[in-house]
Design a protein around this motif. Structure first.
Motif, mmCIF file in Angstrom:
data_model
loop_
_atom_site.group_PDB
_atom_site.id
_atom_site.type_symbol
_atom_site.label_atom_id
_atom_site.label_comp_id
_atom_site.label_asym_id
_atom_site.label_seq_id
_atom_site.Cartn_x
_atom_site.Cartn_y
_atom_site.Cartn_z
ATOM 1 N N MET A 178 1.244 -1.689 -0.399
ATOM 2 C CA MET A 178 0.149 0.003 0.136
ATOM 3 C C MET A 178 0.826 1.302 -0.326
ATOM 4 O O MET A 178 1.456 1.629 0.839
ATOM 5 C CB MET A 178 -0.927 0.147 1.129
ATOM 6 C CG MET A 178 -1.823 -1.820 0.994
ATOM 7 S SD MET A 178 -3.347 -1.036 2.809
ATOM 8 C CE MET A 178 -3.354 -2.929 2.591
ATOM 9 N N ASP A 179 0.821 2.386 -1.310
ATOM 10 C CA ASP A 179 1.629 3.199 -1.576
ATOM 11 C C ASP A 179 0.519 4.426 -1.115
ATOM 12 O O ASP A 179 -0.087 4.966 -1.825
ATOM 13 C CB ASP A 179 1.916 3.568 -2.749
ATOM 14 C CG ASP A 179 3.188 3.913 -3.295
ATOM 15 O OD1 ASP A 179 3.659 5.325 -1.872
ATOM 16 O OD2 ASP A 179 3.668 4.424 -3.867
ATOM 17 N N GLU A 180 1.013 4.888 0.391
ATOM 18 C CA GLU A 180 -0.064 6.096 1.057
ATOM 19 C C GLU A 180 -1.405 5.804 1.011
ATOM 20 O O GLU A 180 -1.928 6.652 0.217
ATOM 21 C CB GLU A 180 1.025 7.333 0.650
ATOM 22 C CG GLU A 180 2.244 7.849 0.476
ATOM 23 C CD GLU A 180 2.746 9.116 -0.056
ATOM 24 O OE1 GLU A 180 1.621 10.165 0.475
ATOM 25 O OE2 GLU A 180 3.826 9.296 -0.457
ATOM 26 N N PRO A 181 -1.534 4.838 1.500
ATOM 27 C CA PRO A 181 -3.199 4.530 1.158
ATOM 28 C C PRO A 181 -4.369 5.829 2.051
ATOM 29 O O PRO A 181 -5.170 5.757 1.314
ATOM 30 C CB PRO A 181 -3.330 3.194 1.318
ATOM 31 C CG PRO A 181 -2.976 3.095 2.521
ATOM 32 C CD PRO A 181 -1.051 3.693 2.071
ATOM 33 N N SER A 182 -3.891 5.744 2.975
ATOM 34 C CA SER A 182 -4.222 6.804 3.187
ATOM 35 C C SER A 182 -4.130 8.556 3.700
ATOM 36 O O SER A 182 -5.461 9.400 4.039
ATOM 37 C CB SER A 182 -3.904 7.027 5.564
ATOM 38 O OG SER A 182 -2.163 6.896 5.323
ATOM 39 N N ALA A 183 -3.135 8.573 2.415
ATOM 40 C CA ALA A 183 -3.426 10.210 2.805
ATOM 41 C C ALA A 183 -4.620 10.744 1.471
ATOM 42 O O ALA A 183 -4.993 12.128 1.572
ATOM 43 C CB ALA A 183 -2.771 10.159 1.057
ATOM 44 N N VAL A 184 -5.416 10.365 1.536
ATOM 45 C CA VAL A 184 -6.935 10.801 0.506
ATOM 46 C C VAL A 184 -8.020 10.077 1.839
ATOM 47 O O VAL A 184 -9.156 10.358 1.107
ATOM 48 C CB VAL A 184 -7.086 10.429 -0.850
ATOM 49 C CG1 VAL A 184 -6.448 11.267 -1.267
ATOM 50 C CG2 VAL A 184 -7.393 8.655 -0.853
ATOM 51 N N LEU A 185 -7.707 9.614 2.462
ATOM 52 C CA LEU A 185 -8.736 9.131 3.443
ATOM 53 C C LEU A 185 -9.378 10.280 4.476
ATOM 54 O O LEU A 185 -8.366 10.912 5.617
ATOM 55 C CB LEU A 185 -8.551 8.184 4.200
ATOM 56 C CG LEU A 185 -8.390 6.931 2.493
ATOM 57 C CD1 LEU A 185 -7.981 5.439 3.642
ATOM 58 C CD2 LEU A 185 -9.877 6.936 1.805
ATOM 59 N N ASP A 186 -9.655 10.166 5.156
ATOM 60 C CA ASP A 186 -10.544 10.704 6.615
ATOM 61 C C ASP A 186 -10.806 10.299 7.487
ATOM 62 O O ASP A 186 -10.265 8.345 7.476
ATOM 63 C CB ASP A 186 -11.652 11.810 6.516
ATOM 64 C CG ASP A 186 -13.520 10.550 6.892
ATOM 65 O OD1 ASP A 186 -13.305 9.294 7.358
ATOM 66 O OD2 ASP A 186 -13.607 10.909 6.073
ATOM 67 N N SER A 187 -10.662 10.424 8.904
ATOM 68 C CA SER A 187 -9.934 9.325 10.082
ATOM 69 C C SER A 187 -10.885 8.625 10.632
ATOM 70 O O SER A 187 -10.265 7.076 10.364
ATOM 71 C CB SER A 187 -9.965 10.535 11.606
ATOM 72 O OG SER A 187 -11.176 11.532 11.768
ATOM 73 N N GLU A 188 -11.937 8.780 9.506
ATOM 74 C CA GLU A 188 -12.842 7.503 9.695
ATOM 75 C C GLU A 188 -12.459 6.309 8.830
ATOM 76 O O GLU A 188 -12.778 5.035 9.279
ATOM 77 C CB GLU A 188 -14.452 7.035 9.523
ATOM 78 C CG GLU A 188 -15.508 6.467 9.968
ATOM 79 C CD GLU A 188 -16.878 7.460 9.813
ATOM 80 O OE1 GLU A 188 -17.601 6.262 10.024
ATOM 81 O OE2 GLU A 188 -17.097 8.148 9.655
#
Ligand code: ATP
Ligand code: MG
Length: 512
Positions: A178-188
C-alpha cells in the motif's frame, strides 16, 4: 546502516516471505534506487519510510512488476523470482495499491475490481459473480453505500482509493503493498483501513505500508525500513523501540521541528476579500456563508464526502452553484472558471494528476502555467524569466531533484504536489483555495509548506484551506468552519477548538 538483531527485534524468528537484495534502478538521468535491501515476514506490517523522492514508490513498483530493476534480486520464500509484469506479480500473490490512483474512470466499480480477471470477461453469470464478490468486499470494507454498478469516474478520490483497495483484497494475495493509502482518507476511513490491515496480517499476509504520517506508523507498523536518496539507511527497526525523533533523523539526516508557524493575528478591521453568501450546490451542500479577510487563513474541517472539496470547486467556478453568491473585493464574481480567475481566485486541487499537472511538460512550465499564459497574450513567452521564477519556488519548497527542466511525470508524488502548489505561489492570487496542500508531502517539507502559506497570507492573500487532518487545519488556520453533511455546523477561531470537539461536531451533524 543500522541493522537490528532479528532475535531481539521480534520473538517470532520466521523465515522471510519476501526479500529484496541490492536493488538498483537507473532511470534515464536519475538513479532512483542505489542498493536497497528489504526483508518482509509473513503476518507483519512492514513500513517503508523516506522523504519525498527517496525511492519508495520505485521500489514497490519493482515488486508490482511495473518496473524492472537494473540490478539486484527479489526472492519469494527464499527463491529468486522474476516479476516481468503486473500480471506476473498477481500470480505470485503480490497485490499493490498505487500512490497515484489507477482505476479506470469509464468502468464500474465491479469492472475495475475484476479488470483482467476471468470473472469480468466470462459471460453473464461470471459477471454477476463479480458483482456479488464486489458487494462482499465493499461490505467488509465498511462501504455498504457504494454500488458495484456505479461508474468510478463519478466518485471522489477517497472512493477511488477504496475501489483500489477492494481490488487488492479480491486477489487473495500473500503480500499486499500500500503506497500512501491513507493520504486521501479521513479519520473514520483510516480506522477502517487499519482494521483491514490487521485482519490481513492475522491471516499471515504481509503488508508493506508506505505513509508520511508517523503517528499512523506507530499505531499500525511492526517493523520499519528507512530509505534515503535511494539507499537503505535502516532496516528491520521495531516500531515499538524506535522514537519518532530518531525516525525523522534517519529520513532527513537532521532534526526537524514539526511545528506550525505563528499566527500573525489578523486585524479586526482587515478588509474582507472573499465573501461567500448562502452558497449551495444541489443536495451536495447548502447555505454556506463565509468571509476570508486579507491576511487570513480559514480552514474547512469535515469528513471526506462532507462537501468540502465541492465548496472550493464551486467558489472556483468549476461547478455551477444552485444558490448564493461569491464576491471578491466586494464585486460579484462572474460564473465559470474564467470569471473566478479574472477575479483573482486560484485553486490547488486535490487530485494533482487528473486536475492539475501537465505530466509531459517540464516542471517550470507547470509552475508558471497560469501566470505566463496570461503574460504571453501580450507579448513573447520569456522562457528565461519563466525558468527563473520557477527556480525560485523550487528552492523555496525544496523540490527534488532541484531541476526545472525535468518532465513532471518523473517527479515523485510528493514533489508533484509541491510543483502544483508552487504554481499558485508564483501566480500571486488574491484568494487562494487549497485542497489538501500537504497530501503526500513528507514531514520535513510540510513545515516549509505551512510557512509558505502563512507568508502568502501575511502578504495579503486570503486563504481558504481544506485538509482531512484535523490537527493540520487547526494548526494552520486562523478560523475554522466545520462542515458536516454539506452544512456548516460551527465557525470560530482555530485556537478555541480542539480535535475532539471537531470530531464530535462532525459526527453529530452527520447523524442529524
Ligand atoms: N520515470 C522516471 N524517470 C526518471 N526519474 C524518475 C522516474 N520515476 C521516478 N524518478 C525519480 O526517482 C526518484 C524516486 O522517486 P519515487 O517516486 O520512488 O519517490 P518516493 O519515495 O515514492 O517519494 P514520494 O514520497 O514523494 O512519493 C525521484 O528522484 C524521482 O524523481
Ligand atoms: Mg511515492
Amino acid at each position: 546502516m543500522v541493522d537490528v538483531d532479528p532475535d531481539r527485534a521480534e520473538q517470532r524468528a520466521e523465515q522471510p516471505l519476501l526479500r529484496m537484495r541490492g536493488i538498483v534502478k537507473q532511470f534515464p538521468g536519475a538513479r532512483a534506487l542505489d542498493g536497497v535491501d528489504l526483508e518482509v515476514r509473513p503476518g507483519e506490517v512492514h513500513c517503508l519510510l523516506g522523504q519525498n523522492g527517496a525511492g519508495k514508490s520505485t521500489l514497490i513498483k519493482i515488486l508490482a512488476g511495473a518496473h524492472q530493476p537494473t540490478a539486484g534480486e527479489v526472492l519469494l520464500d527464499e527463491e529468486p523470482v522474476t516479476i516481468s509484469d503486473p500480471v506476473a506479480a498477481l500470480k505470485l500473490g503480490i497485490a499493490t495499491i498505487y500512490q497515484e490512483l489507477d482505476v479506470v474512470d469509464g468502468l464500474t466499480v465491479a469492472e475495475n475490481i475484476y479488470l483482467g480477471h476471468e470473472l469480468a470477461t466470462g459471460g453473464v453469470t461470471r459477471r454477476s459473480d463479480a458483482a456479488r464478490n464486489t458487494r462482499q468486499i465493499l461490505d467488509r470494507l465498511g462501504h455498504k453505500e457504494i454500488s458495484p454498478h456505479r461508474e468510478v469516474g463519478s466518485m471522489p478520490a477517497a472512493g477511488k482509493q477504496i475501489v483500489s483497495l477492494a481490488r487488492a483484497l479480491s486477489r487473495d494475495a500473500r503480500v499486499v503493498i500500500m503506497d500512501e493509502p491513507s493520504a486521501v482518507l479521513d479519520s473514520e476511513e483510516v480506522g477502517n483501513l487499519h482494521r483491514i490491515v490487521r485482519e490481513l496480517t492475522a491471516d499471515g499476509v504481509a503488508v508493506v505500508y508506505i505513509s508520511h504520517r508517523l503517528e499512523e506508523i506507530r499505531q499500525l507498523g511492526d517493523r520499519i525500513t528507512v530509505l534515503k536518496d535511494g539507499r537503505t539507511v535502516a532496516t528491520g527497526l521495531p516500531v515499538a523501540d524506535t522514537p519518532t525523533r530518531e525516525l525523522i533523523k534517519l529520513m532527513t539526516g537532521r532534526t526537524v521541528e514539526y511545528a506550525f508557524p505563528e499566527r500573525s493575528g489578523v486585524p479586526e478591521a482587515a478588509a474582507p476579500v472573499l465573501e461567500v453568501e448562502g452558497l449551495g450546490l444541489g443536495d451536495v451542500f447548502q447555505d454556506i456563508s463565509l468571509t476570508v479577510r486579507a491576511g487570513e487563513i480559514v480552514g474547512l474541517a469535515g469528513l471526506v464526502g462532507s462537501g468540502r472539496s465541492e465548496i472550493l470547486e464551486t467558489i472556483y467556478g468549476a461547478r455551477r452553484s444552485t444558490s448564493g453568491s461569491v464576491r471578491v473585493g466586494g464585486k460579484r464574481v462572474r460564473s465559470g472558471v474564467d470569471g473566478a480567475v479574472a477575479a483573482g481566485i486560484g485553486l490547488a486541487p486535490e487530485e494533482r494528476k487528473s486536475q492539475g499537472l501537465l505530466l509531459d511538460e517540464p516542471v517550470y512550465r507547470n509552475i508558471t502555467l497560469s501566470t505566463f499564459a496570461r503574460m504571453a497574450r501580450g507579448g513573447l513567452l520569456d522562457e528565461r524569466a519563466e525558468r527563473a521564477a520557477a527556480r525560485e519556488q523550487v528552492e523555496a519548497l525544496d523540490l527534488r531533484p532541484a531541476s526545472v527542466d525535468r518532465d513532471a511525470r518523473t517527479l515523485s508524488g510528493g514533489n508533484q504536489q509541491k510543483a502544483l502548489l508552487a504554481r499558485w505561489l508564483v501566480h500571486g492570487c488574491r484568494v487562494l483555495l487549497l485542497d489538501e496542500p500537504t497530501r503526500g508531502v513528507d514531514v520535513g517539507a510540510r513545515s516549509e509548506i505551512y510557512g509558505l502559506i502563512r507568508r502568502l497570507a501575511d502578504n495579503g492573500t486570503a486563504v481558504l484551506v481544506v485538509s482531512s487532518e484535523i490537527p493540520e487545519v487547526l494548526g494552520m488556520a486562523d478560523r475554522v468552519l466545520v462542515i458536516s453533511d454539506g452544512r456548516a455546523v460551527h465557525e470560530g477561531p482555530a485556537e478555541e477548538i480542539d480535535e475532539h470537539a471537531v470530531l464530535d461536531l462532525v459526527m453529530e451533524g452527520s447523524v442529524a
